[in-house]
Design a protein around this motif. Structure first.
Motif, PDB file in Angstrom:
ATOM      1  N   PHE A   1     -15.568   3.292  -5.332  1.00 58.12           N
ATOM      2  CA  PHE A   1     -16.766   3.582  -6.324  1.00 58.12           C
ATOM      3  C   PHE A   1     -16.562   2.335  -7.501  1.00 58.12           C
ATOM      4  CE2 PHE A   1     -17.444   7.642  -4.786  1.00 58.12           C
ATOM      5  CZ  PHE A   1     -18.633   7.609  -4.589  1.00 58.12           C
ATOM      6  N   SER A   2     -15.179   1.967  -7.797  1.00 61.83           N
ATOM      7  CA  SER A   2     -14.901   1.004  -8.848  1.00 61.83           C
ATOM      8  C   SER A   2     -15.242  -0.350  -8.198  1.00 61.83           C
ATOM      9  CB  SER A   2     -13.380   1.091  -9.187  1.00 61.83           C
ATOM     10  OG  SER A   2     -13.179   2.431  -9.503  1.00 61.83           O
TER      11      SER A   2
ATOM     12  N   ASP B   1     -11.173   7.080  -3.445  1.00 64.37           N
ATOM     13  CA  ASP B   1     -12.517   7.155  -3.324  1.00 64.37           C
ATOM     14  C   ASP B   1     -12.895   6.386  -4.920  1.00 64.37           C
ATOM     15  OD1 ASP B   1     -12.844   8.109  -0.866  1.00 64.37           O
ATOM     16  OD2 ASP B   1     -13.580  10.212  -1.573  1.00 64.37           O
ATOM     17  N   VAL B   2     -11.989   6.723  -5.876  1.00 63.60           N
ATOM     18  CA  VAL B   2     -12.266   5.930  -7.284  1.00 63.60           C
ATOM     19  C   VAL B   2     -12.248   4.380  -6.916  1.00 63.60           C
ATOM     20  CG1 VAL B   2     -11.405   5.823  -9.424  1.00 63.60           C
ATOM     21  CG2 VAL B   2     -11.436   7.896  -8.233  1.00 63.60           C
TER      22      VAL B   2
ATOM     23  N   VAL C   1     -21.978   5.513   0.905  1.00 68.32           N
ATOM     24  CA  VAL C   1     -21.839   4.791  -0.474  1.00 68.32           C
ATOM     25  C   VAL C   1     -20.925   3.602  -0.239  1.00 68.32           C
ATOM     26  CG1 VAL C   1     -20.658   4.744  -2.834  1.00 68.32           C
ATOM     27  CG2 VAL C   1     -22.411   6.444  -2.164  1.00 68.32           C
TER      28      VAL C   1
ATOM     29  N   ASP D   1      -5.037  10.102  -3.623  1.00 67.43           N
ATOM     30  CA  ASP D   1      -5.896  10.757  -4.458  1.00 67.43           C
ATOM     31  C   ASP D   1      -7.195  10.102  -4.881  1.00 67.43           C
ATOM     32  OD1 ASP D   1      -4.686  13.025  -3.849  1.00 67.43           O
ATOM     33  OD2 ASP D   1      -3.698  13.003  -5.836  1.00 67.43           O
ATOM     34  N   TYR D   2      -6.688   8.643  -5.407  1.00 65.61           N
ATOM     35  CA  TYR D   2      -7.777   7.777  -6.035  1.00 65.61           C
ATOM     36  C   TYR D   2      -8.535   6.707  -5.136  1.00 65.61           C
ATOM     37  CZ  TYR D   2      -6.611   9.757 -10.604  1.00 65.61           C
ATOM     38  OH  TYR D   2      -6.364  10.520 -11.535  1.00 65.61           O
TER      39      TYR D   2
ATOM     40  N   PHE E   1     -22.545  11.166   2.574  1.00 62.54           N
ATOM     41  CA  PHE E   1     -22.541  10.540   1.315  1.00 62.54           C
ATOM     42  C   PHE E   1     -21.472   9.642   1.130  1.00 62.54           C
ATOM     43  CE2 PHE E   1     -21.590  10.929  -3.305  1.00 62.54           C
ATOM     44  CZ  PHE E   1     -22.924  10.382  -3.656  1.00 62.54           C
TER      45      PHE E   1
ATOM     46  N   LEU F   1     -17.345  -0.791  -5.842  1.00 65.25           N
ATOM     47  CA  LEU F   1     -19.129  -0.973  -5.879  1.00 65.25           C
ATOM     48  C   LEU F   1     -19.609  -1.394  -7.271  1.00 65.25           C
ATOM     49  CD1 LEU F   1     -21.644  -0.338  -4.731  1.00 65.25           C
ATOM     50  CD2 LEU F   1     -21.305   2.043  -5.256  1.00 65.25           C
ATOM     51  N   ALA F   2     -18.884  -0.683  -8.198  1.00 65.02           N
ATOM     52  CA  ALA F   2     -19.468  -0.967  -9.767  1.00 65.02           C
ATOM     53  C   ALA F   2     -19.075  -2.367  -9.969  1.00 65.02           C
ATOM     54  CB  ALA F   2     -18.837  -0.124 -10.781  1.00 65.02           C
TER      55      ALA F   2
END
Lengths: 304, 471
Positions: free
Chosen positions: A281-282, A277-278, A236, A274-275, A232, A284-285
């Motif tokens: 994803f950010s 993956d955030v 992404v 820790d962040y 997953f 990506l957005a």
């Protein structure tokens, strides 16, 4: 400086893996305009196929590491290609010309199916492999910290470059590549001119999956462990890479992959692991919202 | 089944059978190729944590045989049939007329059954046996029905594919949990028993606010890109909940969340508790039954609002937006506010459901708000037939209830061995059902839509007539 160079090397390695997966997304999107949501899981299936063949060859037949890896690479590409061929044949081809969300929903279903299939048939635990190619080449020493490039990092980058060269040749110079580019521009016209559109699309899926399988082999080599849910997040990220580079563009996918790999490692090194993956994803957005055509993509004008 | 073959010309029959056998053989061969690496060898860790391979050739043989027989039957009886041949299974006219008579009352009968369900369960199972049936089946299914109806506003009515719906569910759940465990005890501890009733609207409003916040950046996107961005937002919220430990408790989550009270009367064994006040013997069943009716009312509110909104200009605008965005814009519909209202209304109900979920569990953690949950809710909406409220009910009962029933079937253990756990096939079945549903009926189970506007009489329109534009 030394941390930066080391992270640069790590980032480029990671980026190579993402780039190889991203090509599968970008080619499929280019040819049939669909986000192949299950591609990340195809990558994970490829990694599992590689793991099983690797263990089969080394523990049952006692093959040496390098010939085993080469054979695993070939077998993995073949069988993962077969998987993606079957997936396309069963889950996507009947939906061509159906309503617009149908292929995406089918692909989401396929993604859930694949990861849970692996969970059921191979068990939910992490699958480790013994570490391989642990040596590294020291490059330089600064402030008492030696910057080194690992053998496996070299292997990953070399394989990626070789594969990309082969791949570029196939797409640019062979009749198959010409058919693919024709289908990308206009499927109906290509069909009228004698291109077998179904076959071309199938082969596109096979090629994307073969590259994902190589990425799977590298993933096992690099991290030494694989799990059924590992499709997953890399999926992404690779999709982000494809969009960042400009979806539909092959050099864009590789460029995007390298950028995402670099951003991820630099973020982990300088901000917070820790962040990470955030951050992915950010990006990506942000890219989808503000730069939907990507770096190397062509702007698309919607006609009524 | 054999009658289907009679319609074909006799001369073409042998080739058809031959072709079916050839196709089946090829399919079995492909299955062999697919299963050789993945199924034939199972990876297991031994004592020293090394991965070893365990061969299981029979699984491959069985899978190939199943595929061969399945493909053969499909090839003989379903595919390649002569044009104009009768459908395989024709619904008898008697069933059709009976259904036509029953259909107008289906909603009333269904509602009656749902209202009576806990009482029937109590009557049949007694207070001890009924808890499982009301909690695992009733409440669980109703939560998914409510989530399905909420997402239906976004996906089914407005046509915006949202893969991050669980984010709003999470916002609702964490809002309730945080306010009820941290804010209320610190400020107005007397209000403790009313926590759920105070926080329910707040959670919904906060979720709706997040619907607007997350909806705003994605206004320009459509189709696949919109889906992926909403997925990213859902994941970001979950990852923040995991990593921001001071705020949300991280992986450990939040526990001892106050349970709902009977409008100020707590469900406990104390003198002022529900049982003592009403002169009943204390039993946890009262709370379960009460929770069942709370979620039922919440779900019905969602349905009611959806039905009413469809008749308002905003509902019409949603459906117009789903059909063709460009046409919408050229007719002067404000797509910005239309999309934002769809997002926030959907999120509002997601937030209510989240608050209820937190109150029912008494414990929440980011584990409950993973992407699969979004996919599951989406699967319910899609399988039910996008836009159909009744379809969502059918799909929730089939998927959520079906899986729960799978857990109860002990005879499966007798067939597949004692270690057989049907629940691990849950998501496998979900995924497969999504794919098969798209292949078989891309418009879902209940694909007839009630028209919103009609001239003289109300006619239901077949889904095939409702074409979706590429807007």
């Amino acid at each position: 400086m030394e941390v930066f160079v080391q992270q640069l090397i790590n980032g480029l390695t990671l980026g190579s893996i993402y780039g190889l997966i991203a090509i599968g997304y970008t080619m499929v999107f280019g040819i049939i305009g669909m986000v192949n949501f299950a591609h990340g899981d195809v990558f994970m299936v490829g990694a599992f196929i590689a793991l099983i063949f690797f263990l089969f060859l080394t523990t049952w037949f006692g093959w040496a590491l390098i010939p085993a890896l080469i054979l695993v690479l070939i077998l993995g590409m073949f069988f993962t290609g077969l998987w993606n061929w079957a997936i396309e044949r069963v889950a996507y081809r009947p939906l061509r010309g159906s309503f617009r969300l149908a292929p995406l929903i089918s692909a989401i279903g396929m993604s859930i199916f694949l990861s849970n299939l692996i969970q059921v048939v191979q068990g939910p635990r992490n699958k480790p492999v013994p570490p391989m190619f642990t040596q590294s080449v020291p490059l330089f020493t600064e402030n008492g910290y030696t910057v080194a490039i690992g053998y496996k990092q070299i292997a990953i980058m070399v394989i990626t470059v070789v594969l990309l060269a082969v791949f570029w040749y196939v797409v640019q110079k062979t009749p198959l590549g010409r058919a693919q580019r024709a289908c990308e521009q206009d499927q109906k016209m290509a069909a009228l001119l004698g291109v077998d559109v179904d076959k071309t699309i199938s082969l596109t899926f096979v090629m994307g999956a073969a590259l994902a399988a190589v990425a799977g082999v590298m993933y096992i080599m690099y991290y030494g462990v694989v799990n059924f849910s590992d499709g997953f997040v890399p999926g992404v990220k690779a999709f982000t890479a494809a969009v960042l580079g400009g979806i539909g563009s092959l050099p864009g996918a590789v460029l995007g992959g390298l950028l995402i790999g670099l951003i991820e490692t630099m973020w982990s090194a300088y901000f917070s692991i820790d962040y990470k993956d955030v951050a992915a994803f950010s990006i990506l957005a942000i890219v989808l919202v503000f730069l939907p055509t990507g770096i190397l993509g062509r702007p698309e004008v919607e006609k009524v | 089944m054999a009658h289907a073959t009679h319609d074909a010309k006799p001369a073409s029959q042998p080739t058809r059978v031959e072709r079916a056998f050839k196709d089946a053989f090829i399919a079995a061969l492909v299955m062999l190729g697919l299963s050789v690496p993945i199924l034939a060898l199972r990876t297991e860790q031994n004592m020293s944590n090394e991965v070893i391979l365990i061969p299981r050739p029979w699984l491959v043989v069985i899978c190939c045989l199943i595929v061969f027989v399945g493909r053969l039957l499909l090839g003989l009886f379903v595919f390649n049939r002569a044009p104009g041949a009768k459908p395989l299974v024709e619904t008898p006219t008697a069933v059709k007329t009976a259904w036509a008579k029953f259909a107008p009352y289906a909603a009333q009968v269904g509602l009656g059954a749902i209202i009576a369900y806990p009482l029937v369960a109590l009557y049949l199972g007694g207070p001890q046996g009924a808890i499982k049936w009301i909690d695992n089946f009733g409440i669980q299914i109703l939560i998914y029905i409510m989530l399905g109806w909420g997402l239906n506003i976004v996906v089914g009515l407005a046509g915006l594919l949202d893969l991050g719906y669980v984010a709003f569910y999470a916002v609702g759940a964490y809002s309730y949990a945080l306010i009820a465990t941290k804010v209320i005890p610190a400020t107005y501890p007397d209000l403790g028993v009313w926590a759920f009733w105070i926080c329910l609207p707040i959670s919904g409003i906060l979720a709706a606010m997040w619907g607007v916040i997350l909806g705003f950046p994605v206004l320009r996107l459509r189709g696949d890109y919109l889906a992926i961005v909403t997925l990213a937002f859902g994941e970001i919220i979950r990852l923040v909940l995991i990593n921001w430990v001071d705020f949300s408790g991280g992986y450990a989550g939040l526990s001892s969340i106050p349970r709902p009270s009977f409008f100020g009367i707590p469900f406990n064994a104390s003198e002022t508790g529900f049982a003592a006040r009403f002169g009943l013997e204390f039993s946890p069943i009262y709370r379960t039954v009460f929770l069942y009716y709370v979620i039922l009312v919440l779900a019905l509110v969602t349905a009611f609002v959806t039905i009413r909104l469809r008749r308002l200009p905003v509902g019409r605008a949603w459906e117009a937006l789903r059909e063709d965005e460009i046409a919408c814009r050229s007719l002067g519909i404000n797509t910005v506010s239309t999309k934002l209202t769809a997002f926030s209304t959907g999120a509002l109900f997601g937030g209510f459901a989240g608050a209820f979920f937190a109150a029912r569990q008494g414990f929440i953690s980011p584990e409950s708000f993973v992407f699969l949950e979004s996919a599951q809710i989406l699967a319910i909406v899609v399988l039910g037939g996008m836009g159909s409220l009744f379809g969502v009910v059918v799909a929730s009962i089939a998927l959520v209830g079906g899986i729960e029933i799978l857990r109860e079937l002990d005879f499966l253990k007798a067939i597949f061995g004692a270690s057989f756990d049907p629940t691990q096939y849950r998501m496998l079945i979900f995924g497969l059902a999504m794919v098969l549903m798209m292949l078989w009926k891309p418009r879902g189970l209940i694909s007839h839509r009630e028209p919103t506007v009609f001239l003289k009489e109300r006619k239901s329109i077949s889904s095939s007539l409702v074409q979706e534009g590429h807007g």
